[in-house]
Scaffold this active site. Structure first.
Site, PDB file in Angstrom:
ATOM      1  N   LYS A  61       2.353  -0.080 -11.900  1.00  0.00           N
ATOM      2  CA  LYS A  61       1.163  -0.430 -11.144  1.00  0.00           C
ATOM      3  C   LYS A  61       0.031   0.522 -11.548  1.00  0.00           C
ATOM      4  O   LYS A  61       0.255   1.723 -11.699  1.00  0.00           O
ATOM      5  CB  LYS A  61       1.489  -0.276  -9.652  1.00  0.00           C
ATOM      6  CG  LYS A  61       0.459  -0.862  -8.724  1.00  0.00           C
ATOM      7  CD  LYS A  61       0.979  -0.897  -7.290  1.00  0.00           C
ATOM      8  CE  LYS A  61      -0.126  -1.297  -6.323  1.00  0.00           C
ATOM      9  NZ  LYS A  61       0.347  -1.442  -4.960  1.00  0.00           N
TER      10      LYS A  61
ATOM     11  N   HIS B  20       0.808  -1.233   0.000  1.00  0.00           N
ATOM     12  CA  HIS B  20       0.000   0.000   0.000  1.00  0.00           C
ATOM     13  C   HIS B  20       0.835   1.274   0.000  1.00  0.00           C
ATOM     14  O   HIS B  20       0.299   2.362  -0.168  1.00  0.00           O
ATOM     15  CB  HIS B  20      -0.947  -0.015   1.199  1.00  0.00           C
ATOM     16  CG  HIS B  20      -1.952  -1.119   1.115  1.00  0.00           C
ATOM     17  ND1 HIS B  20      -1.884  -2.261   1.879  1.00  0.00           N
ATOM     18  CD2 HIS B  20      -3.001  -1.270   0.285  1.00  0.00           C
ATOM     19  CE1 HIS B  20      -2.884  -3.057   1.551  1.00  0.00           C
ATOM     20  NE2 HIS B  20      -3.568  -2.492   0.589  1.00  0.00           N
TER      21      HIS B  20
HETATM   22 ZN   LIG Z   1      -0.601  -2.781   3.381  1.00  0.00          ZN
END
Ligand SMILES: [Zn+2]
Length: 501
Positions: free
Chosen positions: A297, A147
């Site tokens: 990404k 993340h």
């Molecule tokens: Zn994460």
């Protein structure tokens, strides 16, 4: 009859359905449909993961109860399935109380078997992963590698699962079953994680209430990952009213996952099952990431996101199903783009398969009034189709979906070359060559029938239409070998892959 149980990961309800969800689900659907063609007893499970802190937080921010938010978002995933042409046998939601009861039963057993203790946990935590990160999983700047957000230092009193006591068992599993995790690269990654030494992990959270309550300590709920992983097992006990399917389908044949959740499925999950005395799944297949056209990404800010719904709206569901498993080798990372979808649609689905189908049917209609006279099949084509269903099955047994598709597609191309080589329109001008024309038309009809039976897991709707036009609706894989007598009469066929309006 042998059983085949295949699962997608359950999708976290906080996210909106996107390409990644579509990808995994379509891949699993292709596997399930292929195994149904083999006459196996198939069960295909998908669903939603609904507990944990991220859902509780998001609900709070919107002034909702977590269950309300989960209900709303789970519906979006359920609605996704028919749009993808997916044939799941059940859709599990982890907020289902029947799931919760079974989770409690299994984890109580883990507790009673002595694999649980209470302790203090301190570590670096990613709230989006709902996971504590160990040292080699922390990216630069103390960030989550997935993340890319900063990790939070957290300390709490938890129930722990003695993962460390399964060190030897997991080493043995990886030594004995080299295809427990596939492909090989992912097996090596999982094995390296195990070889680096397993540490005990939290099994519960004390600060949270949105989850499955720990039966021996109701002030805690289970860590969302254990609740979620157990869906693969619990669903079988309640997916059919009044029937428990566990003995029929467990252990799972394939769990298909993305590489971001490898550790949970290849390390924690087998250890948890061993601790509960439940047999292990046969294979975990780990696919790669779909990237933007630039190879990076996908992210909204880079503007490189491929929207699956845009593809479906323009080219149809089957274009998406075909493209995703054709253009990116299943198991590897690969870039995606709308232009590449268009190229595959126009160049392959429309020009190669669509044309082969429409030409074949049109020629049989024009030259033989739609009825195929008796004729031997062309031995050169027979030889090139020899053993094809077995080759495809062998690839599918290893979840090599892209290679299987390529193997079939080579025959689509071969049949198109055959049309050019034989030039049936020339044969039709010469009455003395009527027998040759019969042979060519019959070979084409039969070759087309064989390839479309094999392609039906990728292209389920088009296969039904085309097989209908050939008057041979049977989808069984055993019927995918060339057999001169099957197609008797053809009927008109609408273009399978029309130009988008
Ligand atoms: Zn994460």
């Amino acid at each position: 009859m042998s059983s085949f149980y295949v699962t997608t990961p359950i999708y976290y309800v906080n996210a909106a359905p996107h390409l990644g969800h579509a990808y995994t689900t379509i891949a699993v659907d292709v596997m399930a449909r292929h195994h149904r063609q083999r006459g196996e007893d198939v069960f295909f499970l998908t669903g939603t993961d609904e507990h944990g802190e991220p859902v509780a937080d998001a609900a709070k921010a919107q002034g909702l109860e977590p269950k309300e938010l989960a209900d709303r978002n789970a519906e979006r995933f359920r609605a996704l399935m028919p749009r993808l042409g997916v044939s799941n046998d059940y859709f599990i939601r982890t907020s289902d109380p029947r799931h919760g009861a079974k989770v409690q039963e299994v984890l109580q057993r883990v507790h009673d078997n002595g694999h649980v203790y209470k302790g203090l946990y301190e570590g670096w935590y990613c709230p989006r992963c709902a996971d504590f990160k160990v040292e080699n999983e922390i990216a630069e700047g103390n960030r989550c590698p997935i993340h890319e957000i900063e990790l939070v230092r957290q300390q709490e009193e938890n129930w722990f699962f003695r993962l460390s006591t399964f060190q030897k068992d997991l080493e043995r599993l990886y030594a004995d079953q080299p295809d427990f995790v596939m492909p090989r690269e992912r097996f090596n990654e999982a094995k390296a994680f195990i070889d680096s030494g397993l540490q005990d992990i939290s099994l519960s959270r004390g600060r949270l209430t949105w989850g499955v309550v720990v039966p021996w300590d109701p002030t805690h709920v289970f860590y969302v990952w254990f609740d979620a992983l157990l869906n693969y097992y619990t669903a079988l006990s309640f997916a059919r009213d009044g029937e428990d399917l566990t003995d029929r389908f467990w252990p799972a044949t394939f769990h298909v996952i993305g590489k971001d959740i490898l550790k949970f499925h290849t390390v924690f999950w087998p250890a948890m099952l061993l601790a509960a005395g439940i047999p292990l799944p046969e294979h975990v297949f780990v696919h790669g990431f779909l990237l933007g056209a630039d190879g990076r990404k996908m992210s909204k800010s880079l503007g490189n996101v491929l929207d699956p719904f845009e593809v479906i709206d323009r080219y149809g569901t089957e274009a998406l199903r075909y493209y995703l498993l054709r253009d990116v080798t299943f198991g590897a990372d690969g870039s995606t783009s709308f232009d590449a979808v268009r190229a595959r649609y126009e160049g392959e689905l429309a020009n190669e398969l669509g044309n082969l189908a429409s030409r074949t049917i049109a020629m049989i209609t024009r030259y033989r009034d739609g009825a195929l006279p008796e004729a031997e099949l062309d031995p050169s084509i027979v030889a090139e189709f020899d053993g094809l269903p077995d080759q495809v099955s062998a690839l599918m047994d290893r979840a090599e979906l892209t290679q299987a598709l390529e193997t079939i597609w080579q025959r689509v191309r071969r049949l198109n070359r055959y049309v050019e080589e034989q030039a049936p329109w020339q044969l039709a001008k010469d009455d003395a060559r009527a027998g040759d024309l019969d042979r060519v038309l019959r070979t084409l009809a039969e070759g087309l029938r064989a390839v479309i039976v094999l392609l039906s897991p990728w292209l389920p709707e088009s296969s039904v239409k085309l097989l209908d036009a050939l008057g041979t609706p049977d989808l069984a894989l055993s019927g995918a070998a060339l057999d001169g007598g099957r197609v008797q009469r053809v009927s008109p066929l609408e273009p399978l892959f029309p130009k988008p309006s």
